[in-house]
Design a protein around this motif. Structure first.
Motif, PDB file in Angstrom:
ATOM      1  N   ASP A 249      42.313  -2.638  35.718  1.00 21.44           N
ATOM      2  CA  ASP A 249      41.518  -1.479  35.328  1.00 21.44           C
ATOM      3  C   ASP A 249      40.379  -1.125  36.278  1.00 21.44           C
ATOM      4  O   ASP A 249      39.548  -0.275  35.956  1.00 21.44           O
ATOM      5  N   GLY A 250      40.293  -1.772  37.447  1.00 21.36           N
ATOM      6  CA  GLY A 250      39.223  -1.471  38.376  1.00 21.36           C
ATOM      7  C   GLY A 250      37.839  -1.828  37.843  1.00 21.36           C
ATOM      8  O   GLY A 250      36.814  -1.355  38.348  1.00 21.36           O
ATOM      9  N   GLY A 251      37.800  -2.658  36.790  1.00 21.56           N
ATOM     10  CA  GLY A 251      36.514  -3.085  36.236  1.00 21.56           C
ATOM     11  C   GLY A 251      35.942  -2.146  35.198  1.00 21.56           C
ATOM     12  O   GLY A 251      34.796  -2.329  34.771  1.00 21.56           O
TER      13      GLY A 251
ATOM     14  N   SER B 291      46.750  -2.015  26.592  1.00 28.01           N
ATOM     15  CA  SER B 291      45.817  -1.040  27.146  1.00 28.01           C
ATOM     16  C   SER B 291      44.418  -1.607  27.025  1.00 28.01           C
ATOM     17  O   SER B 291      44.138  -2.424  26.130  1.00 28.01           O
ATOM     18  N   VAL B 292      43.504  -1.150  27.885  1.00 27.22           N
ATOM     19  CA  VAL B 292      42.104  -1.537  27.710  1.00 27.22           C
ATOM     20  C   VAL B 292      41.560  -1.002  26.392  1.00 27.22           C
ATOM     21  O   VAL B 292      40.539  -1.480  25.885  1.00 27.22           O
TER      22      VAL B 292
ATOM     23  N   ALA C 246      47.102  -5.128  30.385  1.00 30.45           N
ATOM     24  CA  ALA C 246      46.292  -4.093  29.734  1.00 30.45           C
ATOM     25  C   ALA C 246      45.799  -3.126  30.801  1.00 30.45           C
ATOM     26  O   ALA C 246      44.781  -3.390  31.459  1.00 30.45           O
ATOM     27  N   PRO C 247      46.508  -2.015  31.002  1.00 29.45           N
ATOM     28  CA  PRO C 247      46.097  -1.062  32.039  1.00 29.45           C
ATOM     29  C   PRO C 247      44.839  -0.301  31.635  1.00 29.45           C
ATOM     30  O   PRO C 247      44.568  -0.069  30.454  1.00 29.45           O
ATOM     31  N   GLY C 248      44.091   0.096  32.662  1.00 24.35           N
ATOM     32  CA  GLY C 248      42.986   1.017  32.473  1.00 24.35           C
ATOM     33  C   GLY C 248      43.472   2.435  32.667  1.00 24.35           C
ATOM     34  O   GLY C 248      44.521   2.833  32.140  1.00 24.35           O
ATOM     35  N   LEU C 249      42.750   3.212  33.449  1.00 23.05           N
ATOM     36  CA  LEU C 249      43.106   4.606  33.703  1.00 23.05           C
ATOM     37  C   LEU C 249      44.111   4.663  34.853  1.00 23.05           C
ATOM     38  O   LEU C 249      43.746   4.459  36.010  1.00 23.05           O
ATOM     39  N   ILE C 250      45.360   4.916  34.524  1.00 23.26           N
ATOM     40  CA  ILE C 250      46.436   4.926  35.522  1.00 23.26           C
ATOM     41  C   ILE C 250      46.935   6.357  35.702  1.00 23.26           C
ATOM     42  O   ILE C 250      47.134   7.088  34.722  1.00 23.26           O
ATOM     43  N   ASP C 251      47.136   6.747  36.939  1.00 25.80           N
ATOM     44  CA  ASP C 251      47.581   8.098  37.272  1.00 25.80           C
ATOM     45  C   ASP C 251      49.075   8.233  36.988  1.00 25.80           C
ATOM     46  O   ASP C 251      49.918   7.772  37.757  1.00 25.80           O
ATOM     47  N   THR C 252      49.393   8.835  35.856  1.00 25.05           N
ATOM     48  CA  THR C 252      50.777   9.057  35.458  1.00 25.05           C
ATOM     49  C   THR C 252      50.938  10.525  35.042  1.00 25.05           C
ATOM     50  O   THR C 252      49.943  11.251  34.920  1.00 25.05           O
TER      51      THR C 252
END
Length: 258
Positions: free
Chosen positions: A250-252, A149-150, A191-197
């Motif tokens: 993570d889209g930055g 994760s980030v 390392a994912p950022g904010l993911i829609d789950t």
């Protein structure tokens, strides 16, 4: 690496990011073992992708062993994705100065047991089974992707346990990849950022909540999708030259303190 006529195991594969990885692996020709606690969702997904559901608690070594051996009994186990994990939010100390208000040690240990020790246990067992495979034309026997994760880098207020667990996943990436190199097995971490789950479904006004969260992302200003995250996982599994790397998806975003 070609996954046709192989098996793959995905922990936490019944929903969210894990389910997106399951579907992607199935499209690439793998029979997927969905290792999860959620029997209803796991069995439905297994039927959808013509895979197998195995009820697995990643803190239970024997259940992990049964799942990886079941996968290997069907076809060579060549892919493993460790997506199982939990979150927790609690400040290290309370506001009243009382020890009883300090961060729960039991909760800290549970988060680390699932997110870090569970990930390592699945990794060591899946890699052991992979090491028995005949190598492909490029000398490969398998590939593993772990989910961090980030928060491993940008842990927020109250994220001590979660950040510690995910930081451990990041920290063990290189040494494990070095350990597995002799067996022809690659290992990477996402390392994912904010993911829609579905984790956000329990919040009041979840769509509004997610839209507000998305404003923190550099670009695009939204939460990422499970499919976007799974795309990177699948790239790391199949790209023969990706090894020992930690990739932020993570889209930055760089997470603020709170």
């Amino acid at each position: 690496m070609d996954l046709t006529n192989s098996t793959a195991i995905v922990t936490g594969g019944a929903s969210g990011i894990g389910a997106a990885c399951v579907r992607g692996l199935a499209v690439r020709g793998a029979t997927v073992v969905i290792a999860d606690l959620q029997a209803d969702k796991g069995e439905a997904l297994a039927e959808e992708v013509k895979g197998i559901f195995a009820q697995v608690d990643v803190t239970n070594t024997e259940q992990i062993t049964a799942a990886v051996e079941q996968a290997a009994s069907i076809a060579p186990l060549r892919a493993c994705v460790n997506s199982a994990g939990i979150g927790w939010a609690q400040r290290t100390i309370g506001k009243d100065g009382l020890l009883d208000s300090a961060h729960s040690l039991e909760a800290f240990a549970k988060v680390v047991a699932i997110n870090l020790i569970g990930t390592f246990d699945v990794t060591r067992q899946a890699a052991t089974v992979m090491s028995r495979n005949e190598p492909d034309a490029k000398g490969q026997r398998g590939a593993i992707v772990n989910l961090a994760s980030v928060a491993a880098f940008d842990g927020q207020i109250g994220q001590a346990s979660y950040s510690a667990s995910k930081g451990g996943v990041v920290g063990m990436t290189l040494p494990i990849a070095r350990d597995l190199a002799a067996a022809g097995i690659r290992l990477n971490t996402v390392a994912p950022g904010l993911i829609d789950t579905p984790i956000y479904d329990g919040f009041p006004n979840p769509e509004e909540f997610k839209a507000n969260l998305g404003q923190n992302v550099l670009f695009p200003r939204r939460l990422g999708s499970a499919d976007e995250l799974a795309s990177m996982v699948l790239e790391l599994l199949t790209n023969d030259y990706m090894n020992a790397e930690v990739v932020r998806v993570d889209g930055g975003i760089r997470m603020p303190p709170k």
